[in-house]
Design an enzyme around this catalytic site. Structure first.
Site, short mmCIF file in Angstrom:
data_model
loop_
_atom_site.label_atom_id
_atom_site.label_comp_id
_atom_site.label_asym_id
_atom_site.label_seq_id
_atom_site.Cartn_x
_atom_site.Cartn_y
_atom_site.Cartn_z
N SER A 153 -4.25 2.75 1.28
CA SER A 153 -4.09 2.94 2.81
C SER A 153 -4.67 1.66 3.43
O SER A 153 -5.81 1.24 2.93
CB SER A 153 -4.95 4.24 3.44
N TYR A 175 -11.62 9.84 4.27
CA TYR A 175 -10.35 9.26 3.83
C TYR A 175 -10.19 7.88 3.63
O TYR A 175 -9.68 7.40 2.51
CB TYR A 175 -9.32 9.57 5.15
#
Length: 268
Positions: free
Chosen positions: A147, A160
């Site tokens: 990501s 995350y």
């Protein structure tokens, strides 16, 4: 033949998180390249629908398996199932993930464990298990979806971004280990994508796409697979996204605090 294309049905790709978003787009593109598929996620009904759609469109065999990849046993269960089905995996795509925007102390302990397993434990074990088989054949590809948030060390993204950063950090040296064994490993760090991952309403996803802030899953799939088949170790899709990385890293604390105040209501 295009780079990555194979004789139809002669190779098999395994894609996690393939019931929607980037995973689904990658599965469709691999099917277009001629690969049979094993698609995996928790949503049995959606998986079956995707499998039927891909088989009808691309005339390849698609097997689906509903597994919660956020458990400690998931990787072993999936690997043993493929073995029992006598399915040889030539391409492994670790895409399954969940977005979380919340302070760590507000997160349920089970949810923390789930996201750590989903983004770190399961992909690593799948790389080890299927990677060993690929190395014994001296061919294969592994694609790990990280990501863009790995450069965004902001409050609320601690779980995350850190777990996705692990996947990126693991993939690059792992690629070096596997290259001499004939296996290519690629990590991809996409920025915003028009998927349901962030829980955005459709109108905001469309707006984000129209102004170039959000990319389509199909574009990420195309860029990711092209990088994988070319043997790239890591890519960030989008010129502007790559250019912005140094700015994200040096953002002053007062800007981060302001962003935190403005986005607290979005935490969940």
């Amino acid at each position: 033949m295009r780079r990555g294309e194979v004789a139809r049905g002669s190779r098999t790709a395994l894609v996690t998180g393939a019931s929607s978003g980037i995973g689904k787009a990658i599965a469709e593109r691999l099917a277009a390249y001629g690969y049979n598929l094993v698609i995996v996620s928790r949503d049995e009904e959606q998986l079956r629908s995707v499998a039927e759609q891909i088989e009808a469109t691309y005339s390849v065999q698609v097997r689906h398996r509903s597994i919660d990849l956020g458990t400690q046993e998931a990787a072993y269960e999936l690997y043993e199932w493929c073995k029992s089905e006598k399915t040889e995996i030539d391409v492994l795509v670790n895409d399954a993930g969940m977005f979380i925007y919340n302070d760590t102390l507000k997160c349920d302990l089970n949810r923390i464990e789930h996201i750590m397993n989903l983004h770190m434990v399961t992909p690593t074990l799948l790389c080890r298990l299927f990677g060993d088989d690929m190395a014994s054949r001296h061919r294969g590809y592994i694609l790990n979806i990280a990501s863009y948030s790995v450069w965004m060390n902001y409050p609320g993204l601690s779980l995350y971004s850190a777990s996705k950063n692990y996947l990126r950090s693991f993939s690059k040296p792992f690629a070096g280990e596997m290259r001499s064994r004939g296996v290519k490993v690629t990590a991809v760090s996409p920025a915003g994508v028009t998927t349901d991952l962030y829980g955005l309403p459709d109108k905001y996803k469309k707006l984000g796409h129209d102004i170039g802030v959000l990319a389509s899953p199909e574009k990420i799939a195309r860029v990711s697979l092209r990088a994988m088949f070319r043997g790239r170790r890591h890519i960030v899709p989008g010129i502007m996204n790559r250019a912005a990385i140094p700015l994200l890293v040096i953002l002053p604390d007062f800007v981060i605090r302001l962003a935190r105040r403005l986005t607290m209501r979005l935490q969940k």
